[in-house]
Each structure stands twice: as C-alpha cells, then as structure tokens.
Design an enzyme around this catalytic site. Structure first.
Site, short mmCIF file in Angstrom:
data_model
loop_
_atom_site.label_atom_id
_atom_site.label_comp_id
_atom_site.label_asym_id
_atom_site.label_seq_id
_atom_site.Cartn_x
_atom_site.Cartn_y
_atom_site.Cartn_z
N HIS A 14 0.90 -1.27 0.05
CA HIS A 14 -0.05 -0.09 0.21
C HIS A 14 0.71 1.29 0.00
O HIS A 14 0.19 2.27 -0.05
CB HIS A 14 -0.96 -0.23 1.25
CG HIS A 14 -1.93 0.95 1.32
ND1 HIS A 14 -2.19 1.94 2.02
CD2 HIS A 14 -3.16 0.99 0.24
CE1 HIS A 14 -3.30 2.63 1.90
NE2 HIS A 14 -3.99 2.10 0.65
N ASP A 20 0.52 19.72 18.08
CA ASP A 20 1.18 21.07 18.68
C ASP A 20 1.84 21.62 17.77
O ASP A 20 3.01 22.37 18.24
CB ASP A 20 2.01 20.51 19.80
CG ASP A 20 1.19 20.05 21.17
OD1 ASP A 20 0.20 20.32 21.22
OD2 ASP A 20 1.87 19.14 21.71
N ASP A 79 17.67 8.69 -8.38
CA ASP A 79 19.12 8.70 -8.39
C ASP A 79 19.57 8.79 -7.08
O ASP A 79 20.64 9.39 -6.66
CB ASP A 79 19.59 10.09 -9.16
CG ASP A 79 19.44 9.80 -10.79
OD1 ASP A 79 19.24 8.83 -11.11
OD2 ASP A 79 19.34 11.16 -11.42
#
Length: 386
Positions: free
Chosen positions: A113, A300, A120
């Site tokens: 999933h 937060d 690169d």
C-alpha cells in the site's frame, strides 16, 4: 522500533495530484541513473499514461527504471499498462499478483500500500497519492484531498534501503528472477535543509507496529492540539483511548474523516465510533467537497506525519506502509494550515447533539458494519491482535 530522527533534510509538502504529479514527472525527467516507483494503484487513465510516458523516456535515456505495483490495486495496470512499459525497457514487478479474486486467505489481504518514488538516490517522494487522476468524479467540487512529501537529504538513506529490500524480495519470489540485483549506490550524504525527520515502515516481520506506536507516542506527549486527517479511520482500542485521554488532559482533538467514500462498509464502521469520540469532547469533521484520501496528522504545530498508512486494521495489521515523520514547526504549521483550510471550505462538523438525535436504524447499520469489518480481520487471522 522508535523513530530515528535525522537532521538536515529539505522537505516540501505537496497537496493533491495538481502539485504531486508535476513534481514527480520533473524528477523522473531529470534522472540520470536509477528510478524506483512503488504504488498501490497505477491507473489506466490520463495521469497513469502521463507518468508511464515519463518512465519510458527515462528508460530510453539508459536510466534503470524499476516499477513495483500491487497486484490487487494494480489489476487495471496489469491488464493495460504492464506490457507496453516492459517492452519500453521498464523493469516491472507485481507485488502478490491477484489470481483468486474471491479468496479470503490471509495472504490476499497483505498488500503493498506504500507510495514511494526515489530518483538517483537524491530525491524521494513519500505519501498517500496513488498514480491516478484526482479529478475522476465530475460531480465533486474539487480534487481528491491527499498529500505527499518531496524529500532531499539524509532521510533518503532509509528510504533507499527499504525500496531496494522490497524489490529484491519480490524478485526472489519469482522463479524466473533469482539473480542478484545490482542497485546504483547512493550519492555522498548531503544536508540541503534544516528539517529533522524520520521514516518508518510497517511490515509483517520486524516493523509490525512502528507507525502506530509513533502516533501513540506523539499523542501521549501532546499538550495543546491534535489534528488527524485519515481516509479510512477505524482505530483499535489503544488508539481510541490515547485520543480520549489526550482530550481529558485538555488537548484539543480534531478528526477529519470521509464524507464521500468508495468503501461504504468502512465508512459506516467508522461512524460506529463517533458517539464515543463526541461524548469525550473530540471534534469530528466529515469532508464532502471530494474524496478524502489523506493519511496525515499534526500535533502541537511541531510534530507531523504524512504517509500511506490509514488508521484501520487493514493498514495497521496487514499492509506494507510507509510514513514520513517530521519535527519542525514550519512544516507542521504549514500542514495544519492546509488541513484547516480544507475543513473550512469542504467539511461539515458533526455535533454531539445531532448525532445523539439521529435515527436508531443508522446506529444499527453502523455497528453491523463495524462487526463485519472486525469479522473480516478475524477471518484473516488477526482479530485478536488489535
């Protein structure tokens, strides 16, 4: 296993396909050595053809292009796009090819999933966006709401390690490909930015609960606000209690869930939990402007995560997933602002009073759906683990 925090990364949040696909295409067109792409869905639509064309162009330049597509989510890809890409020189593998559509055996639910691209060894993308048009529903007022992160810096090392590892596993699972696979080495480490970030996967061996545990640690440490936006939100008891405990500490807790869904059974099951959350003071918004496909959170305005993992048993107990975790006020505040804008422009808040006054039949259907989902997990052999 906890998060290994790495400093010096440059991260850019990408919202929806309108930002993600041009960035991915540009990175592939700039590739000189090696491209990895992992995806659950690679659709036979305009977006799928666009990215397929970029992969063909890279292969024509002599770039080693490796594409890994899930066998269930990529059934359309197998039927229409696999052969032309392979003929163009793209190395294509299918993760657990779908051969028995009606089977309920445990392994059938173990899917790839993750949505990862690595170019690169210097640019990576990690998030929840499949290779599919996010404007596939003309009746919607906007694109599918989803996120990815463009990454440069030290975080590329663990990303490179996991994509090469999974590619090798799938290659060895094929009797025709039991040959050592040579991968291009990573370029020298670089620190192009100042962001502290970590990368976690979920698999069925050593990393079964890493992503969930990272969420729980952040929720337990929250002091002001938690926002979770998750497409398929059906948390287990530990996760539910952690959110409710945060609310009891005075933390503002907001959930953004789906209003429109392509999986009604899971949506009804999610709604079975609304009463408990609303009674505990958690705010719930359902997104109606389009499909919500995001798997992100902010705590937060300092801690954030973007990835492929839903907060449901299928992601947390069965699938291969990948999330980026970030400790940076700038990135977290930016993601929170995007989520607040999405809630203001495309979501409806569910009030506790209105929910309690809702039809009794609706509650019965919701709990029946919840029971069905739990039964499916039990049949797969995981019902007692969450």
């Amino acid at each position: 296993m906890g998060i290994t925090w790495l400093r010096g990364n440059a991260l850019r949040l990408l919202e929806n396909g309108t930002e993600f696909f041009p960035a991915l295409e540009t990175a592939i067109d700039g590739a000189t050595r090696e491209v990895f792409v992992e995806t659950y869905i690679f659709a036979n639509d305009a977006t799928g053809h666009r990215i397929a064309a970029a992969l063909r162009r890279a292969a024509a330049r002599g770039v080693c292009v490796r594409l890994l597509v899930d066998g269930f989510g990529g059934r359309d890809f197998v039927a229409h796009l696999l052969a032309p890409l392979a003929e163009a020189g793209v190395n294509v593998q299918i993760y657990r090819r779908e051969v028995a559509p009606l089977s309920l055996r445990r392994h059938r639910l173990r899917r790839l999933h993750r949505k990862i691209a690595l170019v690169d060894g210097r640019i990576a993308f990690v998030g929840g966006i499949n290779i599919i048009s996010d404007l596939d529903e003309p009746s919607f007022a906007g694109p599918r709401l989803d996120y990815s992160v463009r990454i440069e810096g030290p975080l590329l090392q663990p990303i490179h390690a996991t994509v090469t590892h999974v590619w090798q596993l799938v290659a060895w699972a094929s009797f025709r490909r039991r040959q050592p696979v040579a991968f291009a080495p990573l370029p020298p480490p670089a620190t192009p930015g100042g962001i502290e970030a970590g990368f976690l996967i979920r698999d069925n061996l050593r990393h079964r609960r890493d992503i969930e545990d990272a969420y729980l640690v952040a929720i337990a440490a929250a002091r002001r606000e938690i926002i979770v936006a998750n497409a398929y939100f059906l948390p287990g008891r530990r996760f539910r209690q952690a959110l409710l405990e945060a609310r009891r500490r005075g933390v503002r807790v907001t959930l953004l869930t789906q209003g429109w869904t392509d999986h009604p059974l899971q949506q009804y099951a999610t709604r079975a939990l609304y009463g408990q959350f609303l009674a505990g003071g958690v705010r719930i918004f359902e997104y109606h402007r389009s499909h919500l496909h995001a798997k992100v959170a902010v705590v937060d305005e300092r801690w954030a995560t973007v990835g492929s993992s839903n907060i449901d048993p299928f992601s947390l107990l069965l699938a291969r997933e990948a999330n980026v975790f970030v400790r940076d006020p700038g990135f977290a505040s930016h993601l929170q602002a995007r989520l607040e804008r999405a809630m203001a422009s495309g979501a409806r808040e569910i009030s506790a009073d209105a929910w309690e006054r809702g039809p009794r039949l609706r509650r019965i259907l919701n709990w029946a759906a919840y029971g069905m989902v739990r039964l499916m997990i039990g049949i797969a052999g995981y019902g007692n683990r969450h």
